[in-house]
Design a protein around this motif. Structure first.
Motif, mmCIF file in Angstrom:
data_model
loop_
_atom_site.group_PDB
_atom_site.id
_atom_site.type_symbol
_atom_site.label_atom_id
_atom_site.label_comp_id
_atom_site.label_asym_id
_atom_site.label_seq_id
_atom_site.Cartn_x
_atom_site.Cartn_y
_atom_site.Cartn_z
ATOM 1 N N GLY A 1 44.298 42.606 33.860
ATOM 2 C CA GLY A 1 43.929 41.407 34.634
ATOM 3 C C GLY A 1 42.624 41.691 35.346
ATOM 4 N N PHE A 2 41.642 40.818 35.128
ATOM 5 C CA PHE A 2 40.335 41.057 35.741
ATOM 6 C C PHE A 2 39.888 39.804 36.479
ATOM 7 N N GLY A 3 40.844 39.192 37.188
ATOM 8 C CA GLY A 3 40.536 38.038 38.021
ATOM 9 C C GLY A 3 40.282 38.510 39.442
ATOM 10 N N ASN A 4 40.733 37.756 40.400
ATOM 11 C CA ASN A 4 40.493 38.092 41.803
ATOM 12 C C ASN A 4 40.982 39.511 42.124
ATOM 13 N N VAL A 5 42.253 39.776 41.858
ATOM 14 C CA VAL A 5 42.839 41.049 42.284
ATOM 15 C C VAL A 5 42.297 42.218 41.458
ATOM 16 N N GLY A 6 42.384 42.094 40.129
ATOM 17 C CA GLY A 6 41.998 43.198 39.252
ATOM 18 C C GLY A 6 40.535 43.578 39.381
ATOM 19 N N ALA B 1 49.731 42.700 40.754
ATOM 20 C CA ALA B 1 50.392 41.430 40.415
ATOM 21 C C ALA B 1 51.741 41.343 41.107
ATOM 22 N N ASN B 2 52.288 40.155 41.150
ATOM 23 C CA ASN B 2 53.647 39.971 41.644
ATOM 24 C C ASN B 2 54.627 40.137 40.492
ATOM 25 N N GLY B 3 55.638 40.981 40.696
ATOM 26 C CA GLY B 3 56.709 41.131 39.706
ATOM 27 C C GLY B 3 56.283 41.657 38.351
ATOM 28 N N LEU C 1 49.539 29.107 45.856
ATOM 29 C CA LEU C 1 49.758 28.006 44.913
ATOM 30 C C LEU C 1 49.217 28.459 43.564
ATOM 31 N N ARG C 2 50.066 28.391 42.549
ATOM 32 C CA ARG C 2 49.676 28.854 41.211
ATOM 33 C C ARG C 2 49.555 27.663 40.272
ATOM 34 N N TYR C 3 48.439 27.587 39.549
ATOM 35 C CA TYR C 3 48.282 26.539 38.534
ATOM 36 C C TYR C 3 48.406 27.214 37.177
ATOM 37 N N ASP D 1 42.363 41.581 29.813
ATOM 38 C CA ASP D 1 42.694 40.272 30.390
ATOM 39 C C ASP D 1 43.243 39.377 29.291
ATOM 40 N N HIS D 2 43.264 38.057 29.518
ATOM 41 C CA HIS D 2 43.873 37.150 28.533
ATOM 42 C C HIS D 2 43.136 37.173 27.191
ATOM 43 N N GLY D 3 41.891 37.639 27.170
ATOM 44 C CA GLY D 3 41.110 37.623 25.925
ATOM 45 C C GLY D 3 41.207 38.910 25.129
ATOM 46 N N ALA E 1 40.349 40.607 49.528
ATOM 47 C CA ALA E 1 41.351 41.264 50.384
ATOM 48 C C ALA E 1 42.500 41.907 49.611
ATOM 49 N N THR E 2 42.983 41.236 48.548
ATOM 50 C CA THR E 2 44.138 41.804 47.840
ATOM 51 C C THR E 2 43.720 43.081 47.108
ATOM 52 N N GLY E 3 42.546 43.036 46.471
ATOM 53 C CA GLY E 3 42.037 44.237 45.794
ATOM 54 C C GLY E 3 41.766 45.350 46.804
ATOM 55 N N PRO F 1 45.424 30.800 47.844
ATOM 56 C CA PRO F 1 45.174 30.903 46.394
ATOM 57 C C PRO F 1 46.152 31.838 45.680
ATOM 58 N N ASP F 2 46.375 31.574 44.422
ATOM 59 C CA ASP F 2 47.125 32.492 43.550
ATOM 60 C C ASP F 2 46.496 32.337 42.159
ATOM 61 N N VAL F 3 47.248 32.613 41.121
ATOM 62 C CA VAL F 3 46.664 32.563 39.776
ATOM 63 C C VAL F 3 46.043 31.180 39.507
HETATM 64 P P1 NAD Z 1 43.314 35.194 38.673
HETATM 65 O O1 NAD Z 1 43.627 33.866 38.079
HETATM 66 O O2 NAD Z 1 42.100 35.355 39.497
HETATM 67 O O3 NAD Z 1 43.254 36.302 37.499
HETATM 68 C C1 NAD Z 1 44.295 36.481 36.587
HETATM 69 C C2 NAD Z 1 43.835 37.500 35.563
HETATM 70 O O4 NAD Z 1 44.927 37.775 34.676
HETATM 71 C C3 NAD Z 1 42.680 37.009 34.671
HETATM 72 O O5 NAD Z 1 41.772 38.072 34.437
HETATM 73 C C4 NAD Z 1 43.383 36.633 33.371
HETATM 74 O O6 NAD Z 1 42.535 36.737 32.248
HETATM 75 C C5 NAD Z 1 44.460 37.697 33.343
HETATM 76 N N1 NAD Z 1 45.548 37.348 32.433
HETATM 77 C C6 NAD Z 1 46.167 36.160 32.297
HETATM 78 N N2 NAD Z 1 47.080 36.239 31.308
HETATM 79 C C7 NAD Z 1 47.036 37.497 30.842
HETATM 80 C C8 NAD Z 1 47.736 38.204 29.843
HETATM 81 N N3 NAD Z 1 48.677 37.600 29.123
HETATM 82 N N4 NAD Z 1 47.423 39.506 29.631
HETATM 83 C C9 NAD Z 1 46.466 40.130 30.355
HETATM 84 N N5 NAD Z 1 45.771 39.508 31.331
HETATM 85 C C10 NAD Z 1 46.063 38.216 31.564
HETATM 86 O O7 NAD Z 1 44.631 35.610 39.478
HETATM 87 P P2 NAD Z 1 44.753 36.633 40.697
HETATM 88 O O8 NAD Z 1 44.640 35.860 41.941
HETATM 89 O O9 NAD Z 1 43.908 37.815 40.439
HETATM 90 O O10 NAD Z 1 46.303 37.027 40.583
HETATM 91 C C11 NAD Z 1 46.755 38.054 39.687
HETATM 92 C C12 NAD Z 1 48.130 38.518 40.136
HETATM 93 O O11 NAD Z 1 48.054 38.971 41.490
HETATM 94 C C13 NAD Z 1 49.225 37.443 40.144
HETATM 95 O O12 NAD Z 1 50.450 38.054 39.851
HETATM 96 C C14 NAD Z 1 49.228 36.964 41.587
HETATM 97 O O13 NAD Z 1 50.462 36.389 41.947
HETATM 98 C C15 NAD Z 1 48.995 38.277 42.289
HETATM 99 N N6 NAD Z 1 48.477 38.154 43.654
HETATM 100 C C16 NAD Z 1 47.296 37.515 43.917
HETATM 101 C C17 NAD Z 1 46.832 37.469 45.226
HETATM 102 C C18 NAD Z 1 45.503 36.852 45.575
HETATM 103 O O14 NAD Z 1 45.084 36.990 46.737
HETATM 104 N N7 NAD Z 1 44.792 36.221 44.656
HETATM 105 C C19 NAD Z 1 47.586 38.027 46.260
HETATM 106 C C20 NAD Z 1 48.779 38.674 45.963
HETATM 107 C C21 NAD Z 1 49.210 38.733 44.646
#
Ligand code: NAD
Length: 416
Positions: free
Chosen positions: A211-216, A311-313, A67-69, A235-237, A182-184, A139-141
Motif C-alpha cells: 500500500g503506497f497511499g497516505n499511510v504506506g 492498515a486496519n485488520g 470514512l472509507r469510500y 499497491d493495487h497496480g 500523522a499515521t505514517g 479520512p480513510d481509504v
Molecule cells: P489510501 O487510499 O491513501 O491508500 C491505499 C493504498 O492501498 C493505495 O496505495 C492502494 O493502491 C493500495 N491498495 C488498494 N488495494 C490494494 C491491494 N489489493 N493490494 C495492494 N495494495 C492495495 O488509504 P490510507 O489512508 O493509506 O489507508 C490504508 C490503510 O490504513 C487502511 O487500512 C486504513 O483503514 C488504514 N488507516 C488509515 C489512516 C489514515 O490516517 N489515512 C489511519 C489509520 C489507519
C-alpha cells in the motif's frame, strides 16, 4: 472482518476474566446508521449508493473514526472498523470513543463533481448524529483532505461554522499541520521503540511496504529518511523492488503523476506481483493497504521479524497465531496506526479553541503519545505474558470498561 475483531476482543477479555454481560455491553454498537444516497451523475443518470456510520462506544468521549469510500464498504466493515476505533483511541488515551463509516462507491469511476455531491448528500442524511461533540469523521481509504473540506462545508450550512465536525481537513480550512503524514509518522515512532528494545537502529533494517497511499508512502518516506532501506513496495497496480533500496521521494513523485496513482512502471526498479510483498526477505513488513492480507496461507512464509500494522485488520486470527509461534513481533493496528487519530485529536482541540499549533509542536506531542502508548503495551505484554495485540486490547478494554462502569450507578460488583 467483524468476527476477527471480536476474536481479538474475546481473547483479551479472557485474560481480564470479564463477565458475559460486560463483554456484550462493550461489543454492541451504540448506534448503526445506514442511508440511501441518490444523486445525479454528470450525464444526467441517477446514481445510487449506500452510506454507513457505525457509532460503537462513546464511554470515553465523542465518537471518532474515518470514512472509507470503497465498493466493498458495508455494514459489517463499518461495525468491525468502528470497534477497532474504540480500542485504538483508548490505547493512545485520546478522549474519544470509536466510530467508522463510508460509502460503497468507487471514486476511480466518479468525477470530482459526482464525488462531491455523493459526499454532500451523505452529510445531509447523517447531520443529526455527527457534530463536534457527537461524532467527528476523518479520512480513510479513498478519502482525503478535499473530501473532509466538503463535509465541513455541508455540515456548516445546517449548523453554522463548525470546523471541529471533521478532522483531516485542508490547512486553509482549519486542518492541522502534520495530519496528512500523522499515521505514517506514528508507525515510525512505534517501530523506533521496537528497534530500541532489540538494540537496533533504522540503518540496520530493510523494509517492505504494502500500500503506497497516505499511510504506506509516509511511513516509507520517514523510515527511509532515518536510514532504513525500503526494498519492496506494492499497491493495487503491482509491486516494485530494488535490492539497494528504492528511492522513495522519486517513487512518491512518480505515483502522484501516474494516471492510476500506482507504483507500477516505476523506473530504477524490478517489477513483481503485488501479493509477494508479504513474504519479502526483509526485517520489517508494513501492511498499509486493506484488511486480511496476512492469512494462514502466507503467514508461515513471512520472513520479516517485525510487522507494523499500518492498515486496519491486515492479519487474520489464524495468521496471527502462526506469527506468534514464529516469534514475529506484531505491532497491532490499534497501536501502530493510531498516529492519525492522535493528530486528529490535536486538530479537533485546535478547532474548538480557534487556535493553531506549529508543526513542531504537533510532531513533538505525537511522538510523546505514541511512545507512551508503545511503552504501556510493551509493559502490559510483559506483565500478563501475552503478545502485543492481546496486551493492547487488555489495556484498551480496561480503559473503556472503567469509563463505562464509572458512568453508571446500576452496574454493581464489576471490577477492573
Ligand atoms: P489510501 O487510499 O491513501 O491508500 C491505499 C493504498 O492501498 C493505495 O496505495 C492502494 O493502491 C493500495 N491498495 C488498494 N488495494 C490494494 C491491494 N489489493 N493490494 C495492494 N495494495 C492495495 O488509504 P490510507 O489512508 O493509506 O489507508 C490504508 C490503510 O490504513 C487502511 O487500512 C486504513 O483503514 C488504514 N488507516 C488509515 C489512516 C489514515 O490516517 N489515512 C489511519 C489509520 C489507519
Amino acid at each position: 472482518m467483524l468476527e476477527e475483531s471480536h476474536h481479538y476482543f474475546q481473547k483479551a477479555s479472557d485474560v481480564l476474566d470479564l463477565s458475559h454481560n460486560l463483554r456484550e455491553i462493550l461489543l454492541t454498537p451504540f448506534r448503526v446508521v445506514k442511508v440511501e444516497i441518490v444523486t445525479e451523475g454528470d450525464k444526467g443518470d441517477l446514481q445510487h449508493h449506500m452510506g454507513y456510520r457505525v457509532q460503537h462506544n462513546k464511554a470515553r468521549g465523542p465518537l471518532k473514526g474515518g470514512l472509507r469510500y470503497h465498493p466493498s464498504m458495508d455494514e459489517d466493515h463499518a461495525m468491525a472498523l468502528a470497534n477497532l476505533m474504540t480500542w485504538k483511541t483508548a490505547v493512545v488515551d485520546v478522549p474519544f470513543g470509536g466510530a467508522k463509516g463510508g460509502i460503497n462507491c468507487d471514486p476511480a469511476q466518479l468525477s470530482e463533481r459526482e464525488l462531491a455531491s455523493i459526499t454532500r448528500r451523505f452529510v445531509e442524511q447523517v447531520k443529526d448524529v455527527i457534530g463536534p461533540t457527537l461524532d467527528i469523521p476523518a479520512p480513510d481509504v479513498n478519502t482525503n483532505a478535499r473530501v473532509m473540506g466538503w463535509i465541513m462545508d455541508e455540515y456548516s450550512k445546517y449548523q453554522g461554522h463548525s470546523p471541529a465536525v471533521v478532522t483531516g481537513k485542508p490547512l486553509e480550512l482549519f486542518g492541522s499541520p502534520g495530519r496528512e503524514e500523522a499515521t505514517g509518522r506514528g508507525c515510525l515512532y512505534v517501530l523506533e521503540e521496537a528497534l530500541k528494545e532489540q538494540g537496533k537502529a533504522f540503518s540496520d533494517i530493510t523494509v517492505a511496504v504494502q500500500g503506497f497511499g497516505n499511510v504506506g508512502s509516509n511511513a516509507a518516506r520517514l523510515i527511509a529518511e532515518r536510514g532504513g532501506k525500503i526494498l519492496a513496495v506494492s499497491d493495487h497496480g503491482g509491486g516494485v523492488s530494488n535490492k539497494d533500496g528504492l528511492d522513495i521521494p522519486k517513487l512518491i513523485a512518480y505515483v502522484n503523476e501516474s494516471k492510476n496513482r500506482t507504483v507500477k512502471g516505476f523506473p530504477d526498479a524490478d517489477a513483481f506481483e503485488g501479493p509477494e510483498v508479504i513474504t519479502w526477505d526483509v526485517d520489517v513488513l508494513i501492511p498499509a493497504a486493506l484488511e486480511d492480507v496476512i492469512t494462514k496461507g502466507n503467514a508461515k512464509d513471512v520472513r520479516a521479524t517485525i510487522i507494523v500494522e499500518g492498515a486496519n485488520g491486515p492479519t487474520t486470527p489464524e495468521a496471527d497465531e502462526i506469527l506468534q509461534k514464529k516469534g514475529v513481533l506484531v505491532i497491532p493496528d490499534i497501536l501502530a496506526n493510531a498516529g492519525g487519530v492522535t493528530v486528529s485529536y490535536f486538530e479537533w482541540a485546535q478547532n474548538i479553541q480557534q487556535f493553531r499549533w506549529e508543526l513542531d509542536r504537533v510532531t513533538e506531542e505525537l511522538s510523546k503519545i505514541m511512545r507512551k502508548a508503545y511503552k504501556a503495551v510493551s509493559e502490559m505484554a510483559a506483565s500478563k505474558n501475552v503478545d502485543f495485540r492481546t496486551a493492547a486490547f487488555v489495556l484498551a478494554i480496561t480503559r473503556v470498561g472503567k469509563a463505562a462502569v464509572s458512568r453508571r450507578h446500576t452496574i454493581k460488583g464489576v471490577r477492573f
